[in-house]
Write an enzyme that holds these catalytic residues in place. Structure first.
Site, mmCIF file in Angstrom:
data_model
loop_
_atom_site.group_PDB
_atom_site.id
_atom_site.type_symbol
_atom_site.label_atom_id
_atom_site.label_comp_id
_atom_site.label_asym_id
_atom_site.label_seq_id
_atom_site.Cartn_x
_atom_site.Cartn_y
_atom_site.Cartn_z
ATOM 1 N N GLU A 60 45.163 43.808 40.742
ATOM 2 C CA GLU A 60 44.059 44.661 41.212
ATOM 3 C C GLU A 60 44.158 44.911 42.720
ATOM 4 O O GLU A 60 43.210 44.683 43.473
ATOM 5 C CB GLU A 60 42.700 44.057 40.820
ATOM 6 C CG GLU A 60 42.512 44.032 39.318
ATOM 7 C CD GLU A 60 41.082 43.775 38.844
ATOM 8 O OE1 GLU A 60 40.224 43.382 39.646
ATOM 9 O OE2 GLU A 60 40.839 43.989 37.630
ATOM 10 N N GLU A 68 44.217 43.060 31.218
ATOM 11 C CA GLU A 68 42.833 42.577 31.139
ATOM 12 C C GLU A 68 42.027 43.572 30.311
ATOM 13 O O GLU A 68 41.991 44.758 30.643
ATOM 14 C CB GLU A 68 42.210 42.416 32.533
ATOM 15 C CG GLU A 68 42.825 41.262 33.314
ATOM 16 C CD GLU A 68 42.174 41.008 34.659
ATOM 17 O OE1 GLU A 68 40.958 41.240 34.785
ATOM 18 O OE2 GLU A 68 42.890 40.564 35.576
HETATM 19 O O1 AHR Z 1 38.610 38.606 34.416
HETATM 20 C C1 AHR Z 1 37.779 38.490 35.534
HETATM 21 C C2 AHR Z 1 38.257 39.318 36.717
HETATM 22 O O2 AHR Z 1 38.199 40.678 36.387
HETATM 23 C C3 AHR Z 1 39.692 39.119 37.143
HETATM 24 O O3 AHR Z 1 39.864 38.068 38.019
HETATM 25 C C4 AHR Z 1 40.008 40.400 37.850
HETATM 26 O O4 AHR Z 1 41.381 40.711 37.807
HETATM 27 C C5 AHR Z 1 39.102 41.412 37.172
HETATM 28 O O5 AHR Z 1 38.410 42.162 38.092
#
Ligand code: AHR
Length: 481
Positions: free
Chosen positions: A174, A290
């Site tokens: 990110e 994610e």
């Molecule tokens: O999964 C929680 C958070 O969400 C992670 O650390 C990040 O990569 C995303 O914003």
């Protein structure tokens, strides 16, 4: 009555096993008192890891586990997790929960967990706060052959003579936000700088560049043309977020959540379209590292003491079924996906505390779908005569003489009656069906009632229609000629 056509041999591609991947960040209760209880704990454990989770996780064939973050990766120094004297550091998430990082679980411990459950590892490298040389040294430490470098000898002294099996490495996380708040063109240059040194250590590992956040395609536009061929994956994150309370949502909020979850398909297609526009479709695949629901805090068993811990109902299970069907159906574009996160957190498969460990309905979905790993995805068509077009989510795959068909009923009010028909393929009349459903769409497992939601497997006669309960999931296994 709906009709589901299973079209074979019209193949969509091979479903990479890694699409069924997981994620374990040092955040909230994922690691500490989640998977890790410590070697001296009264909780049954193997070298510090909760035995219950090892056994249950192993049973669903996890192909890959991402670590150590997430955002945490961008403040992680691998040296802190090596050897006897582990420092306590401010975790990325300390500002949210006041919990510092003890570094009890470092590279060796995490890799021990991977070996215990039989999964490969995907490491996220810190591109915000560490130099390329520092990351290169981590790779040298992990991957160099026994005795071949000073760092490999240090690894051996720390108990692991042979290289670790870490075939996947993320180049940052990110970086449009928590990972340095970079602009896409700047990130692309940084990524090339790090990836050059990382690739130089090993040509065998896959390197994944940081991709876009949900619908923010300007990141994709700005990075994709500027990445070089050292990175073969483009990580994208999409959380379908929240719609009402995690446990007491209304019918309308159920539907809203389904709509948000279905958006995953559009996001895949839009990102893929940009990759294709730059002619990179053969060298750069999507890595959805994610995904999941992100409900308001406080519904998990620890009642909010663990950051982001949340309960997981049949609604989360149907989101899982729908999302995994989307991934299967776009397997030609997707190299990997990792549900966030493994335990005591967002969209978790496990909830654990003290001696208790239970599985969520989402765990059962991964179990029901595991036969898709490495199989050939095939075309499916659902025709609807009587209700809204998108109420059934489906994917199907073939592996050897077996077909696996997985369905989710996105309606929380109507059961679906579905008859199956093979086109170009003879389906044997006898199969098996596993159903995950509950008359209450809010149903979930608790420490007190851990089996409230559990799958049931029965014989299935293909010549008769399948009754797919409202808010339910089915996995049908059929022999094919
Ligand atoms: O999964 C929680 C958070 O969400 C992670 O650390 C990040 O990569 C995303 O914003």
């Amino acid at each position: 009555m709906k009709k589901l056509y299973l079209i074979y041999p019209k193949k969509k591609g091979t479903i990479a096993p890694e699409i069924y991947g997981h994620f374990s960040e040092h955040i909230g209760g994922v690691i500490y008192d989640g998977i890790w209880v410590g070697k001296d704990s009264k909780v049954p454990n193997i070298r510090g890891f909760r035995k219950d989770i090892i056994d249950k996780f192993k049973a669903i064939n996890p192909p890959v586990l991402r670590w150590p973050g997430g955002c945490y990766a961008e403040v992680y120094d691998w040296r802190d997790g090596i050897g006897d004297n582990r420092p306590t550091r401010i975790n990325w998430w300390s500002y949210r929960d006041g919990r510092n990082e003890p570094n009890e679980v470092g590279t060796h411990e995490f890799m021990d967990f991977c070996e215990l459950v039989g999964t490969k590892a995907y490491f996220a490298a810190n591109l915000t706060a560490m130099t390329p040389m520092h990351i290169r040294n981590w790779m040298d430490y992990c991957l160099s052959p026994r005795g071949s470098t000073t760092l490999a000898i240090e690894r051996e002294k720390n108990g692991h003579p042979e290289p670790f099996d870490i075939p996947y490495w993320g180049v940052g996380n990110e970086n449009w936000g928590g990972g340095g708040n970079m602009r896409p063109e700047f990130y692309a240059d940084e990524c090339r700088r790090y990836a050059t040194l990382m690739h130089n250590v090993s040509h065998d590992v896959e390197l994944y560049a940081c991709g876009s956040d949900s619908t923010k395609y300007e990141w994709t536009h700005g990075t994709v043309p500027n990445l070089d061929d050292k990175t073969t994956g483009f990580s994208m994150h999409y959380y379908c977020g929240r719609a009402g309370d995690p446990l007491t949502f209304t019918n309308e909020e159920w539907e809203l959540m389904m709509v948000k979850a279905q958006k995953m398909e559009e996001i895949i297609l839009r990102n893929w379209n940009i990759i294709c526009a730059h002619g990179k479709q053969d060298e750069l695949k999507l890595v959805v590292d994610e995904w999941g629901c992100w409900h308001p805090d406080g519904s998990g068993p620890s009642k909010g003491y663990n950051l982001f811990e949340q309960q997981s109902t049949m609604r989360d299970a149907v989101v899982s079924a729908l999302t995994l069907n989307i991934f299967n159906n776009h397997c030609d574009k997707i190299r990997m996906a990792n549900v966030a996160q493994l335990c005591n957190n967002l969209h978790a498969l496990f909830l654990a505390g003290g001696e208790i460990c239970i599985v969520t309905p989402t765990y059962h979905v991964f179990d029901m779908y595991k036969g898709h790993q490495g199989a050939e995805a095939i075309e499916t068509v659902v025709t609807n005569n009587d209700d809204f077009a998108n109420s059934i989510s489906v994917s199907a795959s073939v592996n050897g003489g077996k077909m696996l068909v997985t369905l989710g009923n996105l309606s929380c009010t109507e059961d679906a009656e579905i008859s199956l028909e093979g086109i170009g393929v003879e389906l044997s009349s006898k199969g098996k069906v596993t159903i995950l459903a509950h008359e209450d769409m809010h149903a979930h497992n608790t420490f007190e009632d851990p089996e409230t939601v559990a799958p049931i497997t029965t014989d299935f006669d293909i010549s008769k229609p399948l009754i797919l309960p409202k808010a339910g999931i089915a996995a049908i296994e059929i022999e094919i000629e």
